[in-house]
Design an enzyme around this catalytic site. Structure first.
Site, mmCIF file in Angstrom:
data_model
loop_
_atom_site.group_PDB
_atom_site.id
_atom_site.type_symbol
_atom_site.label_atom_id
_atom_site.label_comp_id
_atom_site.label_asym_id
_atom_site.label_seq_id
_atom_site.Cartn_x
_atom_site.Cartn_y
_atom_site.Cartn_z
ATOM 1 N N LEU A 137 16.589 -64.073 10.985
ATOM 2 C CA LEU A 137 16.897 -62.891 10.193
ATOM 3 C C LEU A 137 16.443 -61.630 10.917
ATOM 4 C CD1 LEU A 137 15.557 -64.391 6.869
ATOM 5 C CD2 LEU A 137 17.963 -63.900 7.309
ATOM 6 N N ASP A 138 17.334 -60.671 11.026
ATOM 7 C CA ASP A 138 16.963 -59.344 11.506
ATOM 8 C C ASP A 138 16.247 -58.601 10.374
ATOM 9 O OD1 ASP A 138 16.969 -57.057 13.237
ATOM 10 O OD2 ASP A 138 18.617 -56.258 12.032
ATOM 11 N N LYS A 139 15.508 -57.559 10.735
ATOM 12 C CA LYS A 139 14.773 -56.823 9.704
ATOM 13 C C LYS A 139 15.584 -55.648 9.181
ATOM 14 C CE LYS A 139 11.346 -53.871 10.527
ATOM 15 N NZ LYS A 139 11.609 -52.690 9.678
#
Length: 558
Positions: free
Chosen positions: A247-249
């Protein structure tokens, strides 16, 4: 003519062929299977309607069957072509030479072939029914993949192809064996031919051809209504098997609506307003949410001032942007390396508040520190918990500094955190996880995520993200809602279960009908009716996916 135009033309031809076949086939099927509707000379009307189907509609099957015979190979097309040819040839003989063309002829609906009735029956229902259902399956498959010249490559479809490859070469031999056995036993030719045709009809791939495309189309349609765009069966298969989600932030777990909350400029430097003017100017070419936040802040803080143009703009993936403004080299970068004392003192204060620090350099000199804040999406908390319940491990991989990244990870309960990762680092991490045997999905929204999205077993893009990320992804969360991710995984798993059930029915249908047809206990008309019923059953089972509901834990969307 371009490839896209050729594809459109091919799909249009397939649609027209299917429509004409359906219009010709339906009266034949109804008249053949409902004796009460058989009027005087009905058989000749059916023959006239069936002839174009046997020749024009089935022509692609005939061509591919002949091509396969030249290469000493048998395919599903071989079965379709053989079934149509034998059924039509026998029907023509029965009508013109066997007495079936006499006015007033009636053909009852029988469970077993009728022997010694004096008049042979026609099998025109097989002539039209087999091409109709197979063309329907092929058309749905072409619509599904968007390319009439390619084939579905998902493992579940390969399972169907493997199963077909086992019995397809055997079926013509079984049909000839049944024909020879009944003729050798002294049976009426009507019975022998009926057994042969019933074997071919029972083995035709109508149900098998509908098993996968109907389920995938129903699932992708349901996903679209939920705001999830799935490219095809490969993506559904990958969704079912993933065990790790990267997951990217920014813009994925957080809202992406960033804002500058504090500006710290070095004493005796260019000054706060001048630096905002230069930083805002260079960020005019940026697509990143952080860049848009800097630009919006500069415009808000400097009302009435027009930001100068930027030349030589360049995005530095994972680091920031650079460009020339009024002859000066302006860089807005992630903090890395030594800082002037005033900026170094401000850095831990911002990180303690989970702010993302951004450094502004002018002509290579550090001039200011911008602190940018973001908020976690409400749905992100539920996503992490639901992913774990599905047996999927969440990982947070971001280019942000360790302190703000850790704050988000701790808030969401994510244990695996990788901060200060460049796009190349993200892609390398994905490859490392794959080498360890993991099935990896990557969820991101920006240009920095494109490489990892492309390398992952499954790329998932936020619909409100960068175009490059969306193009690199296999699945798009069109509404930009991260909480749709667990739902689409559950939908994929349900879809694969539905496909397997369809395949079990399709193969079971063949296993049951072939022996019955060979021993003369299955009339070709009943075989055609069973084929139609089986096809409808598969379609109905697949359409149940359209009523699939997401988890009640998900908030309804308007």
């Amino acid at each position: 003519m371009g490839a896209e135009q050729l594809d459109d033309r091919g799909q249009r031809q397939d649609r027209e062929r299917l429509l004409v076949t359906a219009l010709l086939a339906m009266p034949v099927l109804v008249l053949s299977m409902v004796p009460g509707l058989q009027f005087r000379n009905w058989q000749w009307l059916c023959f006239v309607l069936a002839a174009p189907v046997a020749v024009w509609s089935a022509w692609p099957f005939h061509v591919r069957a002949v091509r396969g015979l030249r290469n000493a190979s048998a395919t599903m097309d071989t079965l379709v072509s053989l079934c149509v040819a034998v059924s039509f040839a026998w029907s023509a003989y029965a009508l013109f030479l066997g007495g079936a063309g006499e006015p007033g002829m009636r053909m009852p609906f029988s469970l077993v072939p009728n022997a010694f009735q004096g008049t042979p029956y026609v099998h025109l229902e097989a002539v039209v029914g087999v091409p109709l259902f197979v063309l329907t399956g092929r058309f749905l498959e072409a619509r599904l993949r968007g390319d009439t010249q390619a084939a579905l490559r998902s493992p579940i479809q390969r399972l169907a192809d493997s199963a077909a490859g086992v019995f397809v070469p055997v079926v013509p031999a079984l049909a000839v064996t049944a024909l020879g056995f009944w003729l050798g036993a002294g049976a009426d030719p009507q019975v022998a031919v009926s057994a042969c045709v019933a074997v071919l009809v029972g083995a035709c791939p109508c149900v098998l051809g509908l098993a996968t495309p109907t389920a995938v189309m129903a699932a992708t349609g349901r996903g679209a209504r939920l705001g999830v765009l799935v490219t095809g069966p490969q993506a559904l298969e990958a969704l079912r098997h993933i065990d790790t989600v990267v997951l990217d932030k920014t813009g994925t777990l957080t809202s992406g609506h960033m804002s500058v909350v504090r500006v710290t400029a070095v004493p005796d430097g260019l000054g706060r307003d001048a630096l905002l003017r230069l930083a805002g100017a260079v960020e005019q070419g940026s697509e990143h949410p952080l860049g848009r936040a800097v630009l919006a802040y500069a415009r808000r803080e400097l009302p009435g001032q027009r930001l100068p143009d930027v030349t030589g703009f360049r995005a530095l993936p994972g680091r920031g942007v650079r460009g020339r403004v009024e002859g000066r080299l302006v860089e807005v970068l992630a903090v890395d390396g030594e800082l002037p004392a005033s900026l170094a003192a401000a850095l831990p204060v911002g990180e303690a508040s989970a702010h993302t620090p951004v450094l502004v350099r002018v002509d290579g000199v550090a001039e200011a520190l911008l602190e940018v804040s973001d908020v976690i999406r409400p749905g992100s908390y539920r996503v992490v918990e639901r992913l774990r319940r599905l047996g999927v491990r969440p990982m947070l991989v971001t280019g942000d500094a360790p302190v703000p990244a850790r704050a988000v990870a701790e808030a969401l309960g994510i244990d695996d955190l990788h901060s200060r990762r460049t796009p190349e680092d993200k892609a390398a991490l994905v490859r490392d996880l794959q080498q360890q045997g993991h099935r990896v999905a990557v969820v991101g929204d920006g240009v920095n995520d494109a490489a990892a999205l492309a390398d992952a077993d499954l790329g998932i893009a936020m619909g409100n993200g960068a175009d490059l990320a969306v193009r690199a992804a296999d699945v798009t969360l069109a509404r930009g809602e991260i909480d749709a991710l667990p739902d689409v995984i559950r939908l994929a798993r349900r879809t694969l279960r539905t496909i397997r059930a369809n395949l079990v029915w399709a193969l079971g249908y063949n296993v049951v009908t072939l022996p019955l047809a060979m021993v003369g206990l299955l009339d070709p008309m009943l075989a055609a009716a069973a084929m139609a019923a089986g096809s409808l059953l598969v379609v109905g089972n697949s359409l149940r996916l359209r009523a699939w509901q997401p988890s009640p834990a998900r908030r309804p969307t308007r």
